[in-house]
Design a protein around this motif. Structure first.
Motif, PDB file in Angstrom:
ATOM      1  N   GLU A   1       0.850  -1.182   0.000  1.00 33.15           N
ATOM      2  CA  GLU A   1       0.000   0.000   0.000  1.00 33.15           C
ATOM      3  C   GLU A   1       0.889   1.236   0.000  1.00 33.15           C
ATOM      4  OE1 GLU A   1      -3.066   2.152   3.095  1.00 33.15           O
ATOM      5  OE2 GLU A   1      -2.862  -0.017   3.183  1.00 33.15           O
ATOM      6  N   THR A   2       0.510   2.232  -0.800  1.00 34.67           N
ATOM      7  CA  THR A   2       1.195   3.520  -0.813  1.00 34.67           C
ATOM      8  C   THR A   2       0.215   4.579  -0.322  1.00 34.67           C
ATOM      9  OG1 THR A   2       0.547   4.095  -3.073  1.00 34.67           O
ATOM     10  CG2 THR A   2       2.576   2.787  -2.801  1.00 34.67           C
TER      11      THR A   2
ATOM     12  N   THR B   1     -12.840  -3.515  -3.973  1.00 31.14           N
ATOM     13  CA  THR B   1     -11.625  -4.254  -4.307  1.00 31.14           C
ATOM     14  C   THR B   1     -11.024  -3.772  -5.621  1.00 31.14           C
ATOM     15  OG1 THR B   1     -12.466  -6.212  -3.176  1.00 31.14           O
ATOM     16  CG2 THR B   1     -10.689  -6.562  -4.753  1.00 31.14           C
ATOM     17  N   ALA B   2      -9.728  -3.482  -5.587  1.00 32.49           N
ATOM     18  CA  ALA B   2      -8.974  -3.181  -6.805  1.00 32.49           C
ATOM     19  C   ALA B   2      -8.342  -4.482  -7.274  1.00 32.49           C
ATOM     20  CB  ALA B   2      -7.894  -2.149  -6.521  1.00 32.49           C
ATOM     21  N   THR B   3      -8.393  -4.718  -8.591  1.00 33.58           N
ATOM     22  CA  THR B   3      -7.834  -5.951  -9.142  1.00 33.58           C
ATOM     23  C   THR B   3      -6.840  -5.613 -10.241  1.00 33.58           C
ATOM     24  OG1 THR B   3      -9.902  -7.105  -8.690  1.00 33.58           O
ATOM     25  CG2 THR B   3      -8.383  -8.158 -10.227  1.00 33.58           C
TER      26      THR B   3
ATOM     27  N   GLY C   1     -10.653  -1.049   0.083  1.00 33.25           N
ATOM     28  CA  GLY C   1     -10.404  -1.897   1.245  1.00 33.25           C
ATOM     29  C   GLY C   1      -9.443  -3.033   0.944  1.00 33.25           C
ATOM     30  N   ARG C   2      -9.338  -3.399  -0.327  1.00 34.98           N
ATOM     31  CA  ARG C   2      -8.489  -4.536  -0.691  1.00 34.98           C
ATOM     32  C   ARG C   2      -7.952  -4.360  -2.106  1.00 34.98           C
ATOM     33  NH1 ARG C   2     -11.644  -9.271   0.492  1.00 34.98           N
ATOM     34  NH2 ARG C   2     -10.521  -9.147   2.443  1.00 34.98           N
ATOM     35  N   ALA C   3      -6.740  -4.872  -2.325  1.00 41.19           N
ATOM     36  CA  ALA C   3      -6.152  -4.954  -3.661  1.00 41.19           C
ATOM     37  C   ALA C   3      -5.719  -6.401  -3.884  1.00 41.19           C
ATOM     38  CB  ALA C   3      -4.957  -4.021  -3.799  1.00 41.19           C
TER      39      ALA C   3
ATOM     40  N   VAL D   1      -3.602  -7.299  -0.600  1.00 38.81           N
ATOM     41  CA  VAL D   1      -3.322  -6.292   0.406  1.00 38.81           C
ATOM     42  C   VAL D   1      -4.655  -5.779   0.933  1.00 38.81           C
ATOM     43  CG1 VAL D   1      -2.349  -4.002   0.860  1.00 38.81           C
ATOM     44  CG2 VAL D   1      -1.193  -5.538  -0.712  1.00 38.81           C
ATOM     45  N   ASP D   2      -4.815  -5.815   2.247  1.00 43.01           N
ATOM     46  CA  ASP D   2      -5.970  -5.193   2.881  1.00 43.01           C
ATOM     47  C   ASP D   2      -5.528  -3.838   3.372  1.00 43.01           C
ATOM     48  OD1 ASP D   2      -7.841  -7.269   2.495  1.00 43.01           O
ATOM     49  OD2 ASP D   2      -6.887  -8.407   4.110  1.00 43.01           O
ATOM     50  N   ALA D   3      -6.195  -2.775   2.889  1.00 40.49           N
ATOM     51  CA  ALA D   3      -5.787  -1.401   3.226  1.00 40.49           C
ATOM     52  C   ALA D   3      -5.969  -1.156   4.715  1.00 40.49           C
ATOM     53  CB  ALA D   3      -6.595  -0.401   2.433  1.00 40.49           C
TER      54      ALA D   3
END
Length: 166
Positions: free
Chosen positions: A74-75, A107-109, A144-146, A162-164
């Motif tokens: 995460e950035t 969710t980002a994919t 919330g998630r990637a 990755v869970d933000a």
């Protein structure tokens, strides 16, 4: 006699007289309250959701491939991924297949695939790793998630998540 027309006419006359009788103070108060109103959200406003505003994908050397295929972090403005896909021949390249955000799932994919170059002939069949770096950039917060998915010689599978931070 047409009672509806008479009632509508009477109601219109009363409304116009009421507006005149109230004077300019009411109009000024209405304008003043509109101008100085606060920008607080109303119950009918939907909460702001993250919005995907940028993505980048760069093939890199596969010198130090992560053990699981990809490492996502995460950035401040999104997510950064370093990974390697596997190919069956020397002519395999890494390519960004999809990068999107599903607001309903929050969710980002990111999907990276290994594809064979079509402009090259006589590629030796030998397993290769092709590295890449990718970023997803968001406005209005982070999902919330990637999830990072590879579609390569080893099949289609999730390789990083990755869970933000909350």
């Amino acid at each position: 006699m047409n009672r509806r027309a008479l009632l509508l006419g009477t109601a219109g006359l009363c409304a116009s007289l009421a507006g005149c009788a109230s004077g300019d103070d009411a109009a000024e108060q209405s304008a003043a309250s509109t101008e100085t109103g606060t920008a607080s959200p109303t119950p009918t406003e939907a909460p702001r959701r993250p919005r995907l505003v940028g993505r980048s994908f760069t093939p890199v050397r596969a010198d130090a491939c992560p053990a699981d295929g990809a490492l996502a972090t995460e950035t401040e403005t999104g997510f950064s991924v370093v990974g390697c896909v596997s190919g069956a021949t020397e002519c395999t390249i890494a390519r960004l297949a999809r990068a999107d955000y599903d607001a309903d799932a929050d969710t980002a994919t990111l999907v990276v695939e290994a594809v064979e170059r079509t402009d090259v002939k006589n590629c030796a069949e030998s397993p290769v790793a092709r590295g890449y770096e990718a970023t997803l950039r968001f406005e209005s917060g982070l999902p919330g998630r990637a999830v990072v998915v590879h579609d390569d010689a080893d099949g289609r599978r999730e390789v990083a998540r990755v869970d933000a931070d909350a």
